[in-house]
Design a protein around this motif. Structure first.
Motif: not given
Length: 483
Positions: A106, A127, A157
């Motif tokens: 990510k 991602r 995140n």
């Protein structure tokens, strides 16, 4: 001889002798003519189109003059290691992404990054989590993201492996990169910087700072955009906490095995020039830019944005001074009032043999280098002073602030799905197979794998109604994929 449409087209443009307020930074070769060594290179440029013969070096296994030149590049910019790129900043962005992340990672990425970043995300099967960019409410100029949004996104995140940002944006506006790097290090994530428009940063104290000196992990700079270097040339700089062996591999993988020595020599020259003359010459350029800016602003017809204009831009009740935005004083954001067209102003300047870089609905961007003279600025001033504003009139297009769509499929997953073309009006709740990007402002409304909502359709239809170019929409239709 057979027809030569490409050669003839370029020769015709050269004969026009347009004043260059655009890339590349050498301004038609003037940058090379400044010095004795540069003039020798200029006069022998075509003869320098040679391959890896004895006495030279190999870019993919540098041991001699290329290695020495890249070491000088690294020392000037303050990197652990620096590379010459003959495939442009695109190859550098691909290298940064591939050497820093693994499939499935990510990453946090600015919504208005260069297309090569988005392509790398697809190719590396990452991602992405997007940071939303803003628009200046008064001047309709794209701004970087704000700190509060960045912090919120990062806290949501914490498993992100890195952040990819653009510094500066195409308009020369910079966010507080040192703050972003400081916060990112607390989360132990890499910071990769596309500084394509910032190869001159740090040469003078009045310019924005060099991102390497602020602690960025990797930085890409387009040498040709602002320095005396040939088009297609760029630098890749590696900072701390980076696996150099991976970078070596991917640099070689994404570069031509037949690098042009003309390109390599121009990058060597660009570094030597800015190292020796950068501080003094950029100080003089910034002074000329400021004097001309004040004169043009006094015309009360156009307005060139300055540092003070970045203090408030999100609306009457949202002060943005805490973002510490800065602006590159060596380029102009030339703004026209509402009801007038930046595109028409670009065309007008071209009719006066002044080549600006680009335009949007209300702005024209001009890029200067240290090889522009005071007479060039006077020519610009006279052209603007004599401009008939009635010829620039156009319907005003309000740039809409909208929510980022919901992501239900990763961009790379979309690539192998069968595409279904539907009318935009019938695309609600379907998954976009393409990026849908209005120009201006050039910030994607929808990315591949995101849901097309009713709000999305309304925004797109508004821009189409206003005759704004919307990439991803073809004759009122859009490519989608099944869930």
């Amino acid at each position: 001889m057979s027809r030569l449409p490409l050669v003839d087209g370029v020769l015709t443009y050269i004969k026009e002798k347009n004043l260059s307020f655009c890339m590349p930074g050498h301004k038609g070769g003037l940058g090379f003519l400044k010095t004795t060594k540069g003039r020798q290179f200029y006069e022998n440029c075509i003869k320098g189109d040679i391959t890896e013969v004895d006495g030279l070096d190999n870019l993919h296994h540098a041991e001699g003059i290329i290695q020495e030149s890249q070491k000088l590049l690294s020392e000037y910019y303050g990197s652990v290691k620096s590379y010459f790129l003959v495939n442009g900043s695109t190859s550098g962005n691909l290298t940064m992404i591939f050497s820093s992340f693994n499939e499935g990672d990510k990453i946090i990425v600015e919504r208005n990054c260069h297309r090569s970043i988005f392509n790398a995300i697809i190719m590396r099967k990452l991602r992405p989590v997007y940071i939303k960019n803003k628009i200046h409410s008064k001047y309709d100029a794209p701004l970087p993201f704000d700190k509060e949004h960045f912090l919120t996104l990062l806290s949501q995140n914490k498993d992100a492996k890195g952040i990819v940002v653009t510094y500066p944006n195409y308009y020369g506006i910079c966010f507080d990169l040192s703050y972003v790097i400081e916060v990112a290090k607390k989360y132990n994530i890499k910071v990769l910087v596309d500084a394509a428009h910032g190869a001159h940063f740090g040469a003078n104290k009045l310019l924005p700072k060099n991102p390497l000196k602020m602690g960025a992990n990797m930085v890409v700079m387009s040498a040709h955009k602002t320095l005396p270097s040939l088009t297609q040339t760029a630098f890749l700089h590696v900072g701390e906490d980076v696996d150099i062996s991976k970078v070596d591999f991917y640099v070689s993988a994404f570069l031509s095995t037949s690098p042009s020595y003309m390109l390599l020599c121009s990058m060597d020259y660009a570094r030597a020039y800015i190292e020796e003359y950068g501080e003094e010459d950029y100080g003089r350029l910034i002074e000329m830019c400021q004097i001309s800016r004040d004169k043009i602003n006094r015309l009360d017809k156009f307005y060139i944005l300055g540092q003070g204009d970045l203090l408030n831009g999100f609306g009457n009740n949202n002060i943005i001074s805490n973002n510490n935005y800065t602006i590159d004083l060596t380029r102009y954001i030339l703004n026209v009032p509402k009801g007038y067209s930046g595109h028409k102003l670009l065309e007008y300047l071209r009719s006066k043999k002044i080549q600006a870089e680009m335009s949007d609905n209300r702005n024209v961007v001009l890029i200067f280098s240290t090889f522009n003279k005071s007479a060039d600025f006077e020519t610009l001033y006279i052209a603007l002073k004599n401009c008939d504003m009635d010829t620039l009139k156009a319907p005003y297009v309000d740039l809409i602030d909208y929510d980022m769509p919901l992501t239900v499929m990763l961009p790379y997953e979309v690539m192998d799905r069968q595409k279904i073309i539907v009318d935009l009006k019938n695309s609600e709740n379907k998954i976009s197979a393409v990026s849908i990007v209005p120009y201006p402002p050039g910030i994607p409304i929808v990315m591949p794998g995101e849901i097309i909502s009713k709000q999305t359709i309304d925004v797109i239809e508004y821009y189409l109604l206003c005759n704004v170019t919307v990439l991803g929409i073809d004759d009122g239709k859009v490519a989608t994929v099944e869930k």
